[in-house]
Write an enzyme that holds these catalytic residues in place. Structure first.
Site, PDB file in Angstrom:
ATOM      1  N   CYS A   1     -33.655  85.163  -8.310  1.00  0.00           N
ATOM      2  CA  CYS A   1     -34.813  85.489  -7.471  1.00  0.00           C
ATOM      3  C   CYS A   1     -34.540  86.745  -6.661  1.00  0.00           C
ATOM      4  O   CYS A   1     -33.414  86.996  -6.255  1.00  0.00           O
ATOM      5  CB  CYS A   1     -35.129  84.326  -6.528  1.00  0.00           C
ATOM      6  SG  CYS A   1     -36.665  84.562  -5.597  1.00  0.00           S
TER       7      CYS A   1
ATOM      8  N   CYS B   1     -44.119  73.392 -14.276  1.00  0.00           N
ATOM      9  CA  CYS B   1     -43.625  74.280 -13.226  1.00  0.00           C
ATOM     10  C   CYS B   1     -42.750  75.316 -13.918  1.00  0.00           C
ATOM     11  O   CYS B   1     -41.750  74.964 -14.543  1.00  0.00           O
ATOM     12  CB  CYS B   1     -42.833  73.463 -12.204  1.00  0.00           C
ATOM     13  SG  CYS B   1     -42.052  74.474 -10.947  1.00  0.00           S
TER      14      CYS B   1
HETATM   15  N1  SAH Z   1     -40.885  82.402  -4.769  1.00  0.00           N
HETATM   16  C1  SAH Z   1     -42.093  81.635  -4.813  1.00  0.00           C
HETATM   17  C2  SAH Z   1     -42.046  80.629  -5.922  1.00  0.00           C
HETATM   18  C3  SAH Z   1     -41.032  79.508  -5.715  1.00  0.00           C
HETATM   19  S1  SAH Z   1     -41.933  78.110  -5.330  1.00  0.00           S
HETATM   20  C4  SAH Z   1     -42.364  81.001  -3.473  1.00  0.00           C
HETATM   21  O1  SAH Z   1     -41.498  81.098  -2.611  1.00  0.00           O
HETATM   22  O2  SAH Z   1     -43.453  80.490  -3.241  1.00  0.00           O
HETATM   23  C5  SAH Z   1     -40.802  77.004  -4.751  1.00  0.00           C
HETATM   24  C6  SAH Z   1     -41.306  76.304  -3.516  1.00  0.00           C
HETATM   25  O3  SAH Z   1     -40.302  75.409  -3.072  1.00  0.00           O
HETATM   26  C7  SAH Z   1     -41.562  77.262  -2.372  1.00  0.00           C
HETATM   27  O4  SAH Z   1     -42.594  76.808  -1.565  1.00  0.00           O
HETATM   28  C8  SAH Z   1     -40.244  77.159  -1.630  1.00  0.00           C
HETATM   29  O5  SAH Z   1     -40.358  77.614  -0.309  1.00  0.00           O
HETATM   30  C9  SAH Z   1     -39.969  75.711  -1.731  1.00  0.00           C
HETATM   31  N2  SAH Z   1     -38.553  75.381  -1.556  1.00  0.00           N
HETATM   32  C10 SAH Z   1     -37.487  76.169  -1.714  1.00  0.00           C
HETATM   33  N3  SAH Z   1     -36.355  75.495  -1.473  1.00  0.00           N
HETATM   34  C11 SAH Z   1     -36.715  74.246  -1.157  1.00  0.00           C
HETATM   35  C12 SAH Z   1     -35.989  73.046  -0.831  1.00  0.00           C
HETATM   36  N4  SAH Z   1     -34.663  73.049  -0.808  1.00  0.00           N
HETATM   37  N5  SAH Z   1     -36.697  71.931  -0.586  1.00  0.00           N
HETATM   38  C13 SAH Z   1     -38.049  71.922  -0.654  1.00  0.00           C
HETATM   39  N6  SAH Z   1     -38.775  72.998  -0.969  1.00  0.00           N
HETATM   40  C14 SAH Z   1     -38.121  74.152  -1.202  1.00  0.00           C
END
Ligand code: SAH
Length: 345
Positions: free
Chosen positions: A113, A106
């Protein structure tokens, strides 16, 4: 200040030309290129099939701006989090996730961000800069080495689900994937790579136009505009109808199923209306839904929904023939799970 050039900014042809201009053979450029990429050398000294003169010549002209794994943390479930120090001292994190016979990397695409999702720890950091293509490549190469060392097999999958919004660093992310998939890099299949985005419609269309061969995941979290823009404020500028249209465009061009990532929270999207909206949204293009466990972050009011609600989501999706997986988190004890990457250590 170091005035030497970063050698990995050079193409193979430029490297070949450099050696010709220095009175050597163009072939020397190929050798160095192989050291830099396939073998991920971090120093000229390691390039043992070059003469000492050649290594000194390189040293006089160039630097290798490689990343450094500053700190490694191991979770009790085998997940490893790397704190990565960049050449300018900034830090990002990347994660190795072992699952059976597979290893998934990952990786991060930005320091901090661009976006502002309220439930994500990375969003609390200041966005410092985009990662360049080799900083992304290096994270993958480092995890590949760790996978070989600890699990005795190569890395099998890559997800761009670390820090940052990959589509807000579009060119560098695509360049890194080009290298990762190239025989002159890590030779990985693009079908084993997933880029996750919060959903930037214009860039999703661009991916389709650029005929990319990797998979796309969209962090949906709600199929209702008012809710989505409350928890992901930036998305107010990208209404769901635009997202839908871009995903239809993607599917028409690529014929590849989209993955929706979705967390269910208490009092936010745990109602019947939210479930119905998701089911409806899932009918627009072939997709599958990953219901992700919520990973609590500091000072946040978000709470994972009750198991009954998650079951309701699953049964409603399945009744409508939509593929759904409930994903358990990995590496929570070391803050390595989705949304927890925040350079805490
Ligand atoms: N910016 C991109 C890449 C990050 S991916 C995106 O948003 O897709 C990280 C993933 O984890 C995303 O699906 C995000 O929404 C999710 N995520 C973020 N914070 C989280 C949390 N506290 N618990 C679970 N998933 C979370």
């Amino acid at each position: 200040m170091n005035k030497k050039k970063d050698i990995r900014a050079l193409t193979k042809d430029q490297l070949r030309n450099f050696f010709v201009a220095e009175g050597d053979k163009a072939f020397r450029g190929n050798q160095v290129y192989e050291w830099l990429w396939i073998k991920s050398a971090y120093t000229f000294e390691e390039m043992t099939n070059l003469s000492l003169e050649t290594r000194t010549l390189l040293d006089n002209h160039f630097v290798i701006n490689h990343i450094e794994v500053d700190k490694m943390q191991r979770s009790k479930d085998g997940t490893v989090k790397n704190a990565i120090k960049l050449h300018d001292g900034l830090i990002v994190e990347s994660v190795l996730i072992p699952t059976g016979t597979r290893t998934t990397a990952c990786v991060s695409s930005q320091v901090g961000c661009t976006l502002d999702c309220l439930f994500c720890a990375t969003a609390r950091l200041k966005k410092m800069r985009n990662l360049n293509p080799d900083e992304i490549y290096d994270q993958v190469a480092a995890i590949n080495k760790e996978s070989l060392l600890y699990h005795h097999h190569k890395l099998s999958n890559i997800v761009f689900m670390g820090m940052g919004e990959p589509l807000m660093n579009y060119n560098n992310v695509l360049k890194s994937i080009e290298k990762i998939t190239s025989p002159e890099g890590l030779a990985m299949s693009p079908t084993r790579i997933t880029v996750s985005t919060s959903g930037v419609p214009k860039m999703i269309k661009k991916l389709a136009d650029d005929e990319v061969k990797f998979n796309l995941a969209v962090s949906l979290h709600s199929a209702i505009d008012e809710i989505r823009s409350k928890i992901m404020p930036f998305s107010a500028a990208f209404p769901l109808k635009d997202l839908k249209e871009s995903l239809e465009y993607w599917y028409a061009k690529t014929k590849r199923r989209i993955t929706y990532e979705y967390v269910i929270w208490d009092g936010i999207n745990d109602d019947k209306e939210s479930i119905n909206a998701l089911v409806k949204f899932c009918k627009y293009v072939p997709c599958k839904v990953n219901l992700i466990e919520y990973n609590p972050i500091d000072d946040s009011d978000f709470k994972q929904a009750k198991p009954q609600v998650i079951n309701d989501y699953v049964s409603n999706l399945e009744m409508n023939d939509i593929i759904v997986n409930v994903r358990r988190s990995r590496g929570k004890d070391i803050d390595a799970a989705c949304g927890q990457l925040a350079n805490k250590s």
